[in-house]
Design an enzyme around this catalytic site. Structure first.
Site, PDB file in Angstrom:
ATOM      1  N   GLU A  91     -26.882 -18.097  25.828  1.00 55.76           N
ATOM      2  CA  GLU A  91     -26.877 -19.555  25.912  1.00 55.76           C
ATOM      3  C   GLU A  91     -26.098 -20.019  27.131  1.00 55.76           C
ATOM      4  O   GLU A  91     -25.148 -19.380  27.561  1.00 55.76           O
ATOM      5  CB  GLU A  91     -26.221 -20.137  24.656  1.00 55.76           C
ATOM      6  CG  GLU A  91     -27.052 -19.840  23.422  1.00 55.76           C
ATOM      7  CD  GLU A  91     -26.425 -20.390  22.144  1.00 55.76           C
ATOM      8  OE1 GLU A  91     -27.183 -20.914  21.332  1.00 55.76           O
ATOM      9  OE2 GLU A  91     -25.201 -20.291  21.970  1.00 55.76           O
ATOM     10  N   CYS A 104     -21.937 -24.308  32.103  1.00 55.64           N
ATOM     11  CA  CYS A 104     -21.118 -23.242  31.529  1.00 55.64           C
ATOM     12  C   CYS A 104     -22.060 -22.070  31.257  1.00 55.64           C
ATOM     13  O   CYS A 104     -23.011 -22.209  30.490  1.00 55.64           O
ATOM     14  CB  CYS A 104     -20.499 -23.781  30.245  1.00 55.64           C
ATOM     15  SG  CYS A 104     -19.605 -22.557  29.303  1.00 55.64           S
ATOM     16  N   CYS A 111     -19.304 -10.183  22.851  1.00 56.26           N
ATOM     17  CA  CYS A 111     -18.041  -9.912  23.547  1.00 56.26           C
ATOM     18  C   CYS A 111     -17.258  -8.882  22.747  1.00 56.26           C
ATOM     19  O   CYS A 111     -17.254  -8.917  21.520  1.00 56.26           O
ATOM     20  CB  CYS A 111     -17.222 -11.201  23.684  1.00 56.26           C
ATOM     21  SG  CYS A 111     -15.686 -10.962  24.598  1.00 56.26           S
ATOM     22  N   CYS A 115     -11.337 -11.853  19.882  1.00 56.70           N
ATOM     23  CA  CYS A 115     -10.388 -12.948  19.612  1.00 56.70           C
ATOM     24  C   CYS A 115     -10.728 -13.569  18.255  1.00 56.70           C
ATOM     25  O   CYS A 115     -11.897 -13.824  17.960  1.00 56.70           O
ATOM     26  CB  CYS A 115     -10.455 -13.999  20.714  1.00 56.70           C
ATOM     27  SG  CYS A 115     -10.128 -13.317  22.339  1.00 56.70           S
ATOM     28  N   CYS A 118     -12.872 -16.927  17.810  1.00 55.32           N
ATOM     29  CA  CYS A 118     -14.066 -17.113  18.646  1.00 55.32           C
ATOM     30  C   CYS A 118     -15.307 -16.536  17.978  1.00 55.32           C
ATOM     31  O   CYS A 118     -15.331 -15.375  17.582  1.00 55.32           O
ATOM     32  CB  CYS A 118     -13.835 -16.446  19.998  1.00 55.32           C
ATOM     33  SG  CYS A 118     -15.282 -16.500  21.085  1.00 55.32           S
ATOM     34  N   CYS A 333     -16.876 -25.113  22.972  1.00 55.09           N
ATOM     35  CA  CYS A 333     -16.168 -23.869  23.286  1.00 55.09           C
ATOM     36  C   CYS A 333     -16.105 -22.965  22.072  1.00 55.09           C
ATOM     37  O   CYS A 333     -15.741 -23.391  20.982  1.00 55.09           O
ATOM     38  CB  CYS A 333     -14.730 -24.146  23.670  1.00 55.09           C
ATOM     39  SG  CYS A 333     -14.530 -25.080  25.137  1.00 55.09           S
TER      40      CYS A 333
HETATM   41  N1  SAH Z   1     -14.015 -14.731  27.603  1.00 55.95           N
HETATM   42  C1  SAH Z   1     -13.524 -15.749  28.431  1.00 55.95           C
HETATM   43  C2  SAH Z   1     -14.511 -16.870  28.663  1.00 55.95           C
HETATM   44  C3  SAH Z   1     -15.356 -17.270  27.501  1.00 55.95           C
HETATM   45  S1  SAH Z   1     -14.504 -17.972  26.128  1.00 55.95           S
HETATM   46  C4  SAH Z   1     -12.225 -16.293  27.897  1.00 55.95           C
HETATM   47  O1  SAH Z   1     -11.831 -15.931  26.796  1.00 55.95           O
HETATM   48  O2  SAH Z   1     -11.590 -17.052  28.625  1.00 55.95           O
HETATM   49  C5  SAH Z   1     -14.350 -19.620  26.735  1.00 55.95           C
HETATM   50  C6  SAH Z   1     -13.261 -20.453  26.142  1.00 55.95           C
HETATM   51  O3  SAH Z   1     -13.564 -20.836  24.809  1.00 55.95           O
HETATM   52  C7  SAH Z   1     -11.911 -19.764  26.125  1.00 55.95           C
HETATM   53  O4  SAH Z   1     -10.952 -20.578  26.748  1.00 55.95           O
HETATM   54  C8  SAH Z   1     -11.620 -19.626  24.647  1.00 55.95           C
HETATM   55  O5  SAH Z   1     -10.244 -19.631  24.434  1.00 55.95           O
HETATM   56  C9  SAH Z   1     -12.361 -20.825  24.078  1.00 55.95           C
HETATM   57  N2  SAH Z   1     -12.664 -20.718  22.658  1.00 55.95           N
HETATM   58  C10 SAH Z   1     -13.118 -19.648  21.989  1.00 55.95           C
HETATM   59  N3  SAH Z   1     -13.235 -19.923  20.662  1.00 55.95           N
HETATM   60  C11 SAH Z   1     -12.848 -21.207  20.510  1.00 55.95           C
HETATM   61  C12 SAH Z   1     -12.757 -22.083  19.374  1.00 55.95           C
HETATM   62  N4  SAH Z   1     -13.087 -21.683  18.147  1.00 55.95           N
HETATM   63  N5  SAH Z   1     -12.324 -23.342  19.592  1.00 55.95           N
HETATM   64  C13 SAH Z   1     -11.999 -23.764  20.820  1.00 55.95           C
HETATM   65  N6  SAH Z   1     -12.068 -22.996  21.917  1.00 55.95           N
HETATM   66  C14 SAH Z   1     -12.499 -21.727  21.775  1.00 55.95           C
HETATM   67 FE1  SF4 Z   2     -14.518 -12.917  24.153  1.00 56.48          FE
HETATM   68 FE2  SF4 Z   2     -14.397 -15.189  22.808  1.00 56.48          FE
HETATM   69 FE3  SF4 Z   2     -12.163 -13.857  23.350  1.00 56.48          FE
HETATM   70 FE4  SF4 Z   2     -13.482 -15.097  25.346  1.00 56.48          FE
HETATM   71  S1  SF4 Z   2     -12.490 -16.061  23.594  1.00 56.48           S
HETATM   72  S2  SF4 Z   2     -12.631 -13.006  25.327  1.00 56.48           S
HETATM   73  S3  SF4 Z   2     -15.610 -14.815  24.629  1.00 56.48           S
HETATM   74  S4  SF4 Z   2     -13.843 -13.127  22.037  1.00 56.48           S
END
Ligand code: SAH
Ligand code: SF4
Length: 341
Positions: A91, A104, A111, A115, A118, A333
């Site tokens: 996406e 974006c 991934c 995290c 996420c 995000c």
């Molecule tokens: N992997 C990279 C880029 C993709 S994630 C990274 O982690 O930076 C993009 C952004 O989405 C990151 O800043 C992450 O912290 C944020 N993100 C992920 N899950 C989220 C959530 N549930 N609510 C708000 N932001 C989130």
């Molecule tokens: Fe991967 Fe999501 Fe963590 Fe970014 S925030 S590194 S996309 S698991």
């Protein structure tokens, strides 16, 4: 197997054309069609002879992604679903700003970083995207716009961890930034990382882009719970890599900090954050957590978020509250996932 021309860097396209016996200007025409005129098929290349187009179509492919669905949010955000040649989905999100658009883009299917907050990370990594699959998201989205020139900003913040797919991301960034490619300004392209320290160091010496770091906690204990990557690259190393990252005048590193109720939203967390970022040209994006089904965490109330911000402001940091857009279409995000399609 056909060669994916957008997987090459812009100079290599011309070299490939001459390896096929074409004259130099033909290579240049193909490159211009691909990057300036946003062609996704050789049939679009109307100033090439028909026979040549047919030949090229046999030997090379120009678009490794197929746009299969576009959803439009109430706030104008658009989410694009792309199908890849092997059947995976990725996406991209097009975000309208006051006077321009930001795209974006994704860099991986899924991934591996895991995290906790996420959705993309929930099902692990399926595979890396190729350079062509990364660049093509920008081309396809730009093609679909009424005023393509309004697309000025690119963020690598979609699905995946860009620095875990380093080589492909470097090639794609080169093609987005190059004068012979898509001509984006390096001031308007931002790579976001969870904090892969060795690759941050390599990136700094390799290409000029803005760096965003997903920080989300200012102490190792909390950060390691939220982001397993912190066990390998703890804050001390991450912060020193940020301090060493070459920044042009007046530019700053963006630190993204998702606010999660009861986990990282206390006054003492804000104060720790101030101490951690002391001496770095930093701005902080505070992002209220976007919840999704099955997530056992929630965003703090708005007063708490404003209060957290005021502590940063009182300590002379630039801090904004970034409300992510496109909630109603799961484009915000951390909400991007192939599994929900
Ligand atoms: N992997 C990279 C880029 C993709 S994630 C990274 O982690 O930076 C993009 C952004 O989405 C990151 O800043 C992450 O912290 C944020 N993100 C992920 N899950 C989220 C959530 N549930 N609510 C708000 N932001 C989130
Ligand atoms: Fe991967 Fe999501 Fe963590 Fe970014 S925030 S590194 S996309 S698991």
């Amino acid at each position: 197997m056909k060669i994916d021309l957008k997987g090459l860097d812009v100079q290599e396209i011309e070299a490939w054309a001459s390896s096929q016996g074409l004259e130099t200007y033909r290579g240049r025409q193909i490159r211009e069609w691909a990057y300036s005129k946003l062609a996704v098929s050789f049939h679009d290349m109307t100033n090439l002879p028909r026979d040549l187009r047919i030949l090229l179509e046999k030997r090379a492919s120009l678009s490794p992604t197929e746009s299969v669905k576009i959803q439009v949010s109430r706030d104008g955000t658009r989410k694009y679903l792309f199908k890849l040649k092997d059947g995976h989905f990725i996406e991209s999100v097009l975000i309208p700003e006051r006077d321009h658009f930001t795209i974006c883009i994704s860099t991986q299917v899924g991934c591996a970083m895991g995290c906790r907050f996420c959705l993309t990370g929930r099902h692990g990594l399926k595979r890396n995207l190729t350079p062509g699959e990364i660049t093509d998201q920008v081309i396809q989205v730009k093609r679909s716009m009424d005023e393509p020139d309004q697309l000025t900003n690119v963020v690598l913040m979609g699905m995946g961890e860009p620095l875990a797919n380093y080589d492909a991301v470097i090639t794609a960034l080169g093609n987005l930034l190059s004068e012979e490619g898509m001509k984006f300004s390096h001031k308007k392209v931002t790579l976001s990382t969870c904090g892969l320290v060795p690759q941050i160091k390599r990136l700094g010496g390799r290409i000029r882009v803005n760096l965003a770091v997903s920080l989300n906690a200012a102490d190792d204990k909390t950060r390691s719970i939220l982001m397993p990557v912190n066990r390998k690259f703890p804050l001390k190393h991450l912060i020193s890599a940020c301090k060493a990252f070459p920044l042009p005048n007046r530019r700053m590193i963006t630190f993204e900090y998702i606010l999660i109720e009861g986990i990282n939203d206390r006054d003492e967390d804000a104060i720790r954050l101030v101490r951690l970022l002391a001496g770095i040209r930093a701005k902080v994006n505070l992002i209220p957590l976007n919840p999704f089904p099955g997530l056992d965490m929630s965003p703090p109330p708005m007063e708490k978020i404003n209060h957290f911000r005021s502590i940063l402001i009182d300590n002379h940091f630039t801090a904004i509250i970034r409300k992510s857009k496109g909630h109603d279409i799961s484009a915000a995000c951390g909400q991007l996932s192939e599994e929900l399609e």
